[in-house]
Every structure is written in structure tokens, then in C-alpha cells.
Design a protein around this motif. Structure first.
Motif: not given
Length: 344
Positions: A246, A250, A260
Motif C-alpha cells: 500500500a 501511494v 490510503a
């Protein structure tokens, strides 16, 4: 009473709508399986509005049912593999025993097993000691969807219509709190959900392709993005997660409007997805939750059975390469799939 015979043999007058009854549905497997059972709950409630309808689920999938108006009560036990840190085996087993005793004292009329003759579900049914155990008596094609397989149990109640849509209820105050935390750059934008996690390795679309797809969608539609994933470290032996992926996504999305959304609880995932116009994800629990929320979906299928597990009763564009590995799905194919959605 011989309950094995009761499972296999005819049941007496179960299709009488006026008959008062207590019905327990046992669905103790994965999130998607439980979401695919929600059409069964809706049909039961419509046919028997005065019945008591309970569900025996597990601590992992039970939050799917919070707020569901078709269910009177949800009972959840903790599977040993889902124990929280510090919770011993004996404590989990004692909680399970107390739950079964509670259900047994309620004198359940019927236990429904939408998942079929699973050994663990049958054990729970016998411990609860209902008058009848109901499983599907209809022979379905191998191509039948999981919703249809679950719904087939209701033929013994005289319910044989096409199953309705799945149902997931987002917590609106929680969704509002999540919305209030989003960066100002997302205000007023159409939000697209990107869910990057998948349990099976062949279902994991590469991070760099999510980033490239997001760039093309933003360039064409000025949309924003909410990023979802399974939280946790990849090397966590109990609950491996995709925190690192993740963070990488980003970073690769750079200056795009993105937030997020780390969802520690299933209710947070449901609330976050409810804020989005469409969802892009691989086959899995999040995909079925999105379908239960009525969201149009672009879904990636690797080595999953697409006929059985595609999103039910919502617009969707499904991509499954001949290799049955989602790494062979290109950004261009994903973009074309998104454009096929009626909301695109």
C-alpha cells in the motif's frame, strides 16, 4: 431422531408461511460465502415475516451482517486460527461451547446449511439439536453461482424464484467519519476504490499497474482514489498483510488525489467502499462486499471459478486471462473493462 435421515429425507410442511418457527442458518466459512448467502436471508424474511431468523457465523465474517434487517440475531464464534493474540485455545473452545448451549436452549425448529454437507457445519447442527436440518435438494449445474447454490436450500420451503441481490449495510456514521478524514484534494471528486490485496498469489495484480491505471483514469476523468488493502506486515504468521504494498502504491501514484484507508475492521472496509462510485479489485471478500453495497466492479480473476464467484446482480466487467494468473492482465485491458461499466 436420526438427523442424517432428516437431512436426506423429506421435511414436513416446511412451506407453510403461517407456521411459527425458529430458523438458524449456519455459514461459518469465508466473507464472500456469507455475502452470497444474504439473498437467502431476504427470501426467508419475505416468506416468513414473523419467524425468528438467526445466523451462526464466525468472528471473521460476522461483521458482514451488522445492520441486516432480515436477521434477528447473529451468533459468532472464534475459529482457532482467528484467535487474537493472547487468547488461548481453551478460552476459544469454552466460548464455542457456551454459544452452542445458548442455541440448544432456544429449541430451534430448523437449521439451514447453505454450504452443503460440510462436516464442521453438520457437527454444529447436531449440537444445536433442531427439529430438522435443511440442505439443498436441487441438482445444480457446475456453472451455478454460489448465490444460487446457497439459495437452493429454500426449495424445501417452496421458494424457487431467482435470488435477489446480495446485501451489505455500511455504517453511515462511520462512513461519514472516514469521509471527514480524507484530504481536501479529494473533495467533490468521483472516488474510485482500488483494493490491492488477494489471498491467492495468482490473484494479485502488480502495484505498478494499479498506479498506471489510476494515472489514466485521473487524466481522463479527474477522479480521486481510495486505496484499500489487508492491513498488516507481509511476514505476520497469523494475519499477513499488505502495508508495504500500500505504501509503495501511494508513492508510485505520486501527486494523484489518493487516500490510503487502513481498515482494521471489516466495518471500516464496508464504510470506506460505500463512499466510492466504482471498485477495482481481485476476486475475494472485498469484491463481494462491494457487490452487496451495489457498486459497479472491475474484477480480476486468476485461478478462481468465475462462473461460481463473479459479482452477483451488479454491473461488472470481469477479466480472466487464459493463464489464470492476473499478472497477464494489462493496464489497457483493465481500462477498457472500466469503460464498459454503465457508470463510466
Amino acid at each position: 431422531m436420526n438427523r442424517l435421515n432428516d437431512v436426506a429425507g423429506p421435511l414436513e410442511k416446511l412451506d407453510q408461511p403461517g407456521q411459527p418457527r425458529k430458523i438458524l442458518v449456519i455459514r461459518r466459512d469465508n466473507i464472500g460465502d456469507l455475502v452470497c448467502t444474504t439473498p437467502l436471508f431476504a427470501a426467508l424474511r419475505a416468506r416468513f415475516p414473523d419467524a425468528w431468523i438467526g445466523v451462526l457465523a464466525n468472528s471473521y465474517n460476522a461483521p458482514v451482517l451488522v445492520g441486516n434487517p432480515d436477521i434477528d440475531e447473529v451468533f459468532a464464534y472464534t475459529k482457532l486460527k482467528h484467535r487474537a493474540r493472547g487468547q488461548g485455545r481453551l478460552a476459544a473452545l469454552w466460548q464455542r461451547l457456551a454459544l452452542v448451549w445458548n442455541l440448544r436452549r432456544r429449541h430451534i425448529d430448523e437449521v439451514i446449511l447453505p454450504g452443503g454437507m460440510q462436516a464442521s457445519a453438520l457437527r454444529f447442527a447436531r449440537w444445536v439439536a433442531p427439529r430438522h436440518v435443511v440442505v439443498a435438494s436441487v441438482n445444480l449445474a457446475n456453472s451455478a453461482h454460489e448465490v444460487e447454490r446457497s439459495f437452493a436450500c429454500l426449495a424445501k420451503y417452496g421458494i424457487k424464484e431467482t435470488p435477489p441481490a446480495c446485501k451489505a449495510i455500511a455504517d453511515e456514521p462511520l462512513a461519514a467519519r472516514i469521509a471527514a478524514t480524507l484530504p481536501a484534494a479529494l473533495a467533490g471528486r468521483r472516488l474510485i476504490a482500488l483494493h490491492l490485496s488477494a489471498r491467492k498469489p495468482r490473484q494479485r495484480w502488480p502495484v505498478e499497474r494499479f498506479a498506471a491505471l489510476a494515472r489514466q483514469l485521473h487524466a481522463a476523468h479527474a477522479c480521486g482514489f481510495l486505496l484499500f488493502w489487508s492491513p498488516g506486515a507481509a511476514d505476520d504468521p497469523l494475519h499477513p498483510g499488505d502495508d508495504a504494498k500500500a505504501a509503495e502504491l501511494v508513492a508510485q501514484m505520486g501527486d494523484l488525489p489518493v487516500a490510503a484507508v487502513k481498515t482494521h475492521h471489516l466495518s471500516e472496509l464496508m464504510a470506506g467502499l460505500s463512499l466510492c462510485a466504482e471498485v477495482i479489485c481481485s476476486d475475494g471478500g472485498a469484491m463481494h462486499i462491494a457487490a452487496g453495497l451495489g457498486k459497479p466492479i472491475v474484477c480480476f480473476f486468476g485461478n478462481s471459478d468465475a462462473a461460481r464467484w463473479h459479482p452477483w446482480a451488479v454491473p461488472y466487467a470481469l477479466l480472466q486471462p487464459a493463464s489464470c494468473d492476473v499478472v497477464d492482465i494489462s493496464v489497457e485491458e483493465a481500462l477498457a473493462a472500466w469503460r464498459r461499466l454503465p457508470t463510466a
